[in-house]
Scaffold this active site. Structure first.
Site, PDB file in Angstrom:
ATOM      1  N   ARG A 236      -4.109 -16.047  25.002  1.00 34.82           N
ATOM      2  CA  ARG A 236      -4.753 -15.926  23.692  1.00 34.82           C
ATOM      3  C   ARG A 236      -6.240 -15.716  23.933  1.00 34.82           C
ATOM      4  O   ARG A 236      -6.832 -16.319  24.851  1.00 34.82           O
ATOM      5  CB  ARG A 236      -4.561 -17.193  22.856  1.00 34.82           C
ATOM      6  CG  ARG A 236      -3.196 -17.313  22.223  1.00 34.82           C
ATOM      7  CD  ARG A 236      -2.992 -16.322  21.066  1.00 34.82           C
ATOM      8  NE  ARG A 236      -1.685 -16.453  20.441  1.00 34.82           N
ATOM      9  CZ  ARG A 236      -0.593 -15.778  20.790  1.00 34.82           C
ATOM     10  NH1 ARG A 236      -0.637 -14.909  21.774  1.00 34.82           N
ATOM     11  NH2 ARG A 236       0.539 -15.946  20.128  1.00 34.82           N
ATOM     12  N   GLU A 265     -10.424 -11.612  17.772  1.00 35.25           N
ATOM     13  CA  GLU A 265      -9.696 -10.345  17.553  1.00 35.25           C
ATOM     14  C   GLU A 265      -9.861  -9.859  16.113  1.00 35.25           C
ATOM     15  O   GLU A 265      -9.811  -8.654  15.844  1.00 35.25           O
ATOM     16  CB  GLU A 265      -8.205 -10.512  17.892  1.00 35.25           C
ATOM     17  CG  GLU A 265      -7.957 -10.350  19.375  1.00 35.25           C
ATOM     18  CD  GLU A 265      -6.534 -10.682  19.830  1.00 35.25           C
ATOM     19  OE1 GLU A 265      -5.585 -10.474  19.063  1.00 35.25           O
ATOM     20  OE2 GLU A 265      -6.399 -11.155  20.969  1.00 35.25           O
ATOM     21  N   HIS A 300      -3.723  -6.535  22.242  1.00 36.13           N
ATOM     22  CA  HIS A 300      -2.699  -7.569  22.024  1.00 36.13           C
ATOM     23  C   HIS A 300      -1.316  -6.904  21.973  1.00 36.13           C
ATOM     24  O   HIS A 300      -0.567  -7.032  20.996  1.00 36.13           O
ATOM     25  CB  HIS A 300      -2.968  -8.367  20.741  1.00 36.13           C
ATOM     26  CG  HIS A 300      -2.315  -9.721  20.770  1.00 36.13           C
ATOM     27  ND1 HIS A 300      -2.909 -10.843  20.266  1.00 36.13           N
ATOM     28  CD2 HIS A 300      -1.127 -10.131  21.285  1.00 36.13           C
ATOM     29  CE1 HIS A 300      -2.104 -11.885  20.441  1.00 36.13           C
ATOM     30  NE2 HIS A 300      -1.015 -11.460  21.065  1.00 36.13           N
TER      31      HIS A 300
HETATM   32  P1  NAD Z   1       5.212 -22.029  27.522  1.00 42.58           P
HETATM   33  O1  NAD Z   1       5.079 -23.029  26.446  1.00 42.58           O
HETATM   34  O2  NAD Z   1       6.540 -21.791  28.134  1.00 42.58           O
HETATM   35  O3  NAD Z   1       4.197 -22.392  28.717  1.00 42.58           O
HETATM   36  C1  NAD Z   1       2.877 -22.818  28.526  1.00 42.58           C
HETATM   37  C2  NAD Z   1       2.474 -23.647  29.731  1.00 42.58           C
HETATM   38  O4  NAD Z   1       1.100 -24.007  29.570  1.00 42.58           O
HETATM   39  C3  NAD Z   1       3.273 -24.944  29.875  1.00 42.58           C
HETATM   40  O5  NAD Z   1       3.729 -25.103  31.198  1.00 42.58           O
HETATM   41  C4  NAD Z   1       2.253 -26.025  29.504  1.00 42.58           C
HETATM   42  O6  NAD Z   1       2.476 -27.255  30.186  1.00 42.58           O
HETATM   43  C5  NAD Z   1       0.971 -25.370  29.950  1.00 42.58           C
HETATM   44  N1  NAD Z   1      -0.211 -25.978  29.331  1.00 42.58           N
HETATM   45  C6  NAD Z   1      -0.339 -26.508  28.100  1.00 42.58           C
HETATM   46  N2  NAD Z   1      -1.594 -26.977  27.934  1.00 42.58           N
HETATM   47  C7  NAD Z   1      -2.260 -26.744  29.071  1.00 42.58           C
HETATM   48  C8  NAD Z   1      -3.579 -27.012  29.522  1.00 42.58           C
HETATM   49  N3  NAD Z   1      -4.458 -27.633  28.710  1.00 42.58           N
HETATM   50  N4  NAD Z   1      -3.929 -26.637  30.763  1.00 42.58           N
HETATM   51  C9  NAD Z   1      -3.030 -26.024  31.579  1.00 42.58           C
HETATM   52  N5  NAD Z   1      -1.749 -25.758  31.213  1.00 42.58           N
HETATM   53  C10 NAD Z   1      -1.386 -26.106  29.978  1.00 42.58           C
HETATM   54  O7  NAD Z   1       4.612 -20.684  26.926  1.00 42.58           O
HETATM   55  P2  NAD Z   1       4.878 -19.186  27.423  1.00 42.58           P
HETATM   56  O8  NAD Z   1       6.098 -18.650  26.779  1.00 42.58           O
HETATM   57  O9  NAD Z   1       4.750 -19.139  28.898  1.00 42.58           O
HETATM   58  O10 NAD Z   1       3.641 -18.444  26.726  1.00 42.58           O
HETATM   59  C11 NAD Z   1       2.314 -18.771  27.033  1.00 42.58           C
HETATM   60  C12 NAD Z   1       1.382 -18.197  25.997  1.00 42.58           C
HETATM   61  O11 NAD Z   1       1.368 -16.774  26.121  1.00 42.58           O
HETATM   62  C13 NAD Z   1       1.836 -18.409  24.527  1.00 42.58           C
HETATM   63  O12 NAD Z   1       1.478 -19.681  24.038  1.00 42.58           O
HETATM   64  C14 NAD Z   1       1.139 -17.311  23.811  1.00 42.58           C
HETATM   65  O13 NAD Z   1      -0.113 -17.773  23.333  1.00 42.58           O
HETATM   66  C15 NAD Z   1       0.930 -16.247  24.894  1.00 42.58           C
HETATM   67  N6  NAD Z   1       1.684 -15.020  24.587  1.00 42.58           N
HETATM   68  C16 NAD Z   1       0.997 -13.865  24.477  1.00 42.58           C
HETATM   69  C17 NAD Z   1       1.669 -12.699  24.164  1.00 42.58           C
HETATM   70  C18 NAD Z   1       0.946 -11.377  24.050  1.00 42.58           C
HETATM   71  O14 NAD Z   1       1.463 -10.453  23.441  1.00 42.58           O
HETATM   72  N7  NAD Z   1      -0.227 -11.247  24.629  1.00 42.58           N
HETATM   73  C19 NAD Z   1       3.048 -12.722  23.948  1.00 42.58           C
HETATM   74  C20 NAD Z   1       3.730 -13.927  24.095  1.00 42.58           C
HETATM   75  C21 NAD Z   1       3.033 -15.088  24.401  1.00 42.58           C
END
Ligand code: NAD
Length: 334
Positions: A236, A265, A300
């Protein structure tokens, strides 16, 4: 068993208006409304009972007040930081998301950005488009032998790590909730964020946007990064402070960046004007980054493949159908 009924559904398909046909085909008999923009105070409809929104729709308490009939918000995404969950909870509105549609999709996008920056693809492409077929000044780097740091070892982060196997790299990772058992299976080592930043040639961010992750990369933490490293952000925008990133590039702390998301954004999209000096500074930094030849920026778009978007809508439609039949909604957040 509750009685089945077909609620009034409003889809704000700002990021993919063409999915209207898919929804119409799959939510037969439901009263449907479609909008090609994100939700705003003008296009919000009081009759909406089920709301489908992408991440660019900011669902604030004020917007929720304009939908007194609202019962279900379907986030057409994994992230739901755009929705005021507390306000929804207070009103008894259910919010669900699509937790797993795109770990492959987003990890592949991050990988593409990483290799493109390493191989100097953006500047190379500009050269050729300008009619200059000359490789001088466009030298890149091998991925093999590098240390890659992955911040966030959830679904996308782990998939990204799995894709790295076979490239001959060392993988470090950090996570607020490390799952130690993943290390051996996926050939990586958990370290602190500080150590990861200091040791990695490439850093890829895969954390959700939370209070704790807002500006996780800031002036101070950029200072910990290895000189000449590369930053990839497909998580994000606000996870990285744009002003600090622009500074880090100017100072050569980082050599390049691949960004699918960027802080503010809404400004980049022209949805609103920066009103205060802080926002103006961020917009200046974003402008600098957008035009920098060692920054590859996509709008994005990491989630946006034919396969992934279909998976998003299949899961979302299933949630709406369950809701309409009075069944428990899967992937409920509140
Ligand atoms: P997920 O929930 O499976 O994994 C997130 C990980 O981050 C977890 O292991 C969690 O423990 C860790 N985490 C939480 N807080 C933290 C912190 N303060 N420091 C370090 N690690 C921390 O999520 P995911 O499916 O892997 O997706 C991750 C992110 O990717 C989503 O939340 C979303 O914002 C982003 N995303 C972006 C797009 C895009 O189009 N660019 C698409 C999908 C998801």
């Amino acid at each position: 068993m509750k009685k089945s009924y077909k609620p009034q559904c409003a889809f704000y398909l700002s990021m993919d208006p063409a999915m209207k046909n898919f929804v119409q085909k799959n939510l037969v008999g439901f009263p449907l409304q479609f909008f090609t923009a994100a939700v705003n105070e003008k296009n919000v409809r009081a009759s909406t009972e089920v709301l489908g929104v992408f991440v660019d729709s900011k669902i604030t308490e004020k917007i929720l007040q304009k939908m007194p009939q609202l019962k279900l918000i379907v986030a057409l995404s994994t992230g739901y930081d755009n929705i005021d969950l507390e306000a929804a909870k207070k009103r008894g509105i259910t919010v669900c998301n699509v937790p797993a549609y795109g770990e492959v999709t987003v990890a592949e996008h991050a990988f593409t950005l990483m290799l493109s920056i390493l191989k100097n693809i953006p500047a190379s492409n500009v050269c050729v488009k300008n009619g200059v077929f000359d490789c001088r000044g466009l030298k890149g780097h091998d991925l093999q032998g590098k240390t890659v740091g992955v911040v966030g070892t959830g679904k996308i982060g782990i998939h990204f790590i799995q894709m790295l196997q076979g490239f001959g790299v060392k993988v470090l990772a950090s996570d607020a909730f490390p799952r130690k058992e993943l290390q051996q299976q996926n050939n990586f080592t958990y370290v602190s964020l500080k150590k990861l930043l200091a040791s990695s040639d490439i850093v890829s961010l895969h954390v959700p946007l939370l209070k704790e992750t807002t500006h996780l990369l800031n002036k101070e933490t950029f200072g910990h990064m290895k000189k000449g490293s590369i930053l990839i952000n497909t998580s994000r925008g606000p996870v990285v402070d744009s002003v600090a990133l622009a500074q880090a590039l100017k100072k050569g702390i980082i050599a390049g960046a691949g960004l699918d998301v960027i802080d503010g954004e809404e400004y980049v999209k022209g949805l609103c004007e920066p009103q205060n000096p802080k926002a103006k500074k961020m917009c200046e930094a974003n402008h600098f980054l957008m035009h920098h030849d060692r920054v590859l920026m996509t709008p994005h778009n990491a989630f946006n493949t034919v396969e992934a978007v279909e998976r998003i809508f299949q899961t979302s439609i299933a949630a709406i159908e369950d809701f309409s039949k009075g069944k428990a909604v899967k992937n409920k957040i509140v």
